[in-house]
Design an enzyme around this catalytic site. Structure first.
Site, PDB file in Angstrom:
ATOM      1  N   TYR A  84       2.653  14.332 -11.752  1.00 53.20           N
ATOM      2  CA  TYR A  84       2.244  15.705 -12.038  1.00 53.20           C
ATOM      3  C   TYR A  84       0.723  15.770 -12.094  1.00 53.20           C
ATOM      4  CZ  TYR A  84       2.334  20.299 -14.364  1.00 53.20           C
ATOM      5  OH  TYR A  84       2.179  21.619 -14.680  1.00 53.20           O
ATOM      6  N   PHE A 143      -1.203  26.497 -11.496  1.00 49.05           N
ATOM      7  CA  PHE A 143      -1.607  25.435 -10.574  1.00 49.05           C
ATOM      8  C   PHE A 143      -0.892  24.175 -11.021  1.00 49.05           C
ATOM      9  CE2 PHE A 143      -3.702  21.573  -9.506  1.00 49.05           C
ATOM     10  CZ  PHE A 143      -4.286  21.750  -8.267  1.00 49.05           C
ATOM     11  N   GLU A 144      -0.086  23.628 -10.134  1.00 45.48           N
ATOM     12  CA  GLU A 144       0.477  22.312 -10.387  1.00 45.48           C
ATOM     13  C   GLU A 144       0.869  21.690  -9.056  1.00 45.48           C
ATOM     14  OE1 GLU A 144       3.750  22.833 -13.101  1.00 45.48           O
ATOM     15  OE2 GLU A 144       5.024  23.820 -11.636  1.00 45.48           O
ATOM     16  N   ILE A 145       0.635  20.404  -8.951  1.00 47.16           N
ATOM     17  CA  ILE A 145       1.103  19.614  -7.815  1.00 47.16           C
ATOM     18  C   ILE A 145       2.018  18.563  -8.411  1.00 47.16           C
ATOM     19  CG2 ILE A 145       0.460  18.144  -5.870  1.00 47.16           C
ATOM     20  CD1 ILE A 145      -2.297  19.449  -5.911  1.00 47.16           C
TER      21      ILE A 145
END
Length: 384
Positions: free
Chosen positions: A226, A283-285
């Site tokens: 994450y 916003f997250e990857i």
């Protein structure tokens, strides 16, 4: 002996010096210019090399116009946006910004999801600003709407109380649907089943820096689960019983808690109470295999059965953050300082001067949210 010159002699000598100087300037050749330019370039490189090193190694960066053979290695990833037809203007702006700053060099596919069918206008305008593949999908009804087993009288009373208390989205059922969908269902959508990684993008967000590296490959190669850019406190009135529900799950399922977890980021007293810190999930990857895994699946089921998404207003941000902080090693969570990101009213601007320069960032480092009073970056820093 000191030579004394008359005034006319001084003028004559001055004219001679001027003529000699002009001759030197006029005789400065292209070759001389080339040497001077090379020296200046070398000097600039020496100055660059002395700056603080970027967190992401050079091997993940690509030139502005990469040779085609550099594009052969790519992660199994997509860029994901949840949007409505009415969001078309904001969606186009976000897509255009990320395409310009990142994806026109990397060519990752986009996926757009909507609770209703996308309009022809939305699909046409969004597709027009995307260089590569794009897919539009509709969220299954059972993944979006409030479940029948929720006590609507109790849920309505909770909404009315939040409206009285002026809590943002306090009276919105659709917002609660979205939070529950993002917490436990988006990664189950048939379109997303083929992908492992996703980068979540919201309508009307800004990317302030060139992103000339592949965050998906960096995370994959370094065993990250994450990634975030902004961390802050949650509004406590929206999650009054969430932490107690989390503690119940931990007590019943201690086997899922990672040894080197990030509890110290979320709690000042070893987990007795929650300090409200979470990663801002607009916003997250992340690796969807984590959400699809046994630990998170059982965790979400436990929370969902509590009804807190509707009786209170549990957000996907604290749910995601708590889960990844407990069930993964803290080393599997990554802060991308290099990615300048803004979702009004908060902005992350790279702290590293070298990252700011390399990314051609347009944001003001002095106005970055990182250590604002409402930020949880200090809590994150203390466990590193």
């Amino acid at each position: 002996m000191v030579l004394k010159l008359t005034t006319p002699a001084r003028y004559i000598l001055l004219v001679c010096f001027i003529i000699i100087g002009l001759h030197s300037i006029l005789s400065f050749t292209h070759e001389d210019y080339g040497r001077a330019t090379s020296l200046r370039n070398i000097a600039s490189q020496l100055t660059w090399g002395s700056a603080e090193a970027d967190a992401v190694p050079n091997e993940y960066y690509r030139p502005a116009e990469p040779p085609s053979h550099l594009l052969t290695r790519r992660a199994n990833a997509t860029i994901l946006m949840l949007a409505r037809n009415s969001d078309v203007n904001d969606a186009v702006r976000s897509v255009r910004r990320l395409e310009d700053r990142f994806n026109k060099k990397f060519g990752y596919p986009w996926v757009f999801l909507n609770e209703e069918p996308f309009s022809d206008e939305f699909k046409t305008r969004v597709s027009n600003v995307i260089n590569g593949e794009v897919t539009f999908g509709q969220v299954p009804r059972e993944h979006w709407y409030q479940p029948d087993w929720i006590d609507e009288d109790k849920a309505r009373a909770g909404r009315e109380k939040m409206v009285e208390d002026n809590i943002i989205y306090g009276g919105s059922v659709s917002y609660r649907n979205m939070c529950r969908f993002n917490s436990g269902f988006f990664y189950r959508h048939p379109i997303l089943e083929q992908y492992k990684w996703y980068w979540r993008v919201e309508p009307d967000v800004h990317f302030h820096c060139d992103i000339d590296f592949d965050p998906f490959l960096y995370m994959e190669d370094h065993n990250k689960t994450y990634a975030f850019t902004i961390t802050m406190y949650e509004y406590e009135a929206t999650i009054p019983t969430l932490w107690q529900s989390v503690k119940e799950f931990i007590q019943e399922n201690p086997q899922y808690v990672a040894k080197n977890n990030a509890m110290g980021y979320m709690s000042e007293n070893g987990g007795d109470t929650y300090n409200l810190c979470h990663f801002w999930s607009n916003f997250e990857i992340a690796n969807m295999d984590f959400w699809r895994g046994e630990a998170y699946s059982k965790f979400f089921e436990h929370l969902d059965n509590k009804g807190g998404f509707y009786y209170e207003r549990w957000g996907d941000a604290p749910v995601h953050s708590i889960a990844v902080s407990l069930f993964q090693s803290k080393d599997q969570i990554h802060f991308f300082d290099e990615i300048g990101y803004e979702h009004n009213p908060y902005t992350h601007c790279p702290r590293s001067d070298s990252a700011w320069s390399r990314g051609k960032c347009g944001c003001d480092q002095q106005k970055s949210f990182d250590y604002d009073g409402y930020s949880c970056m200090r809590q994150w820093d203390r466990i590193q």
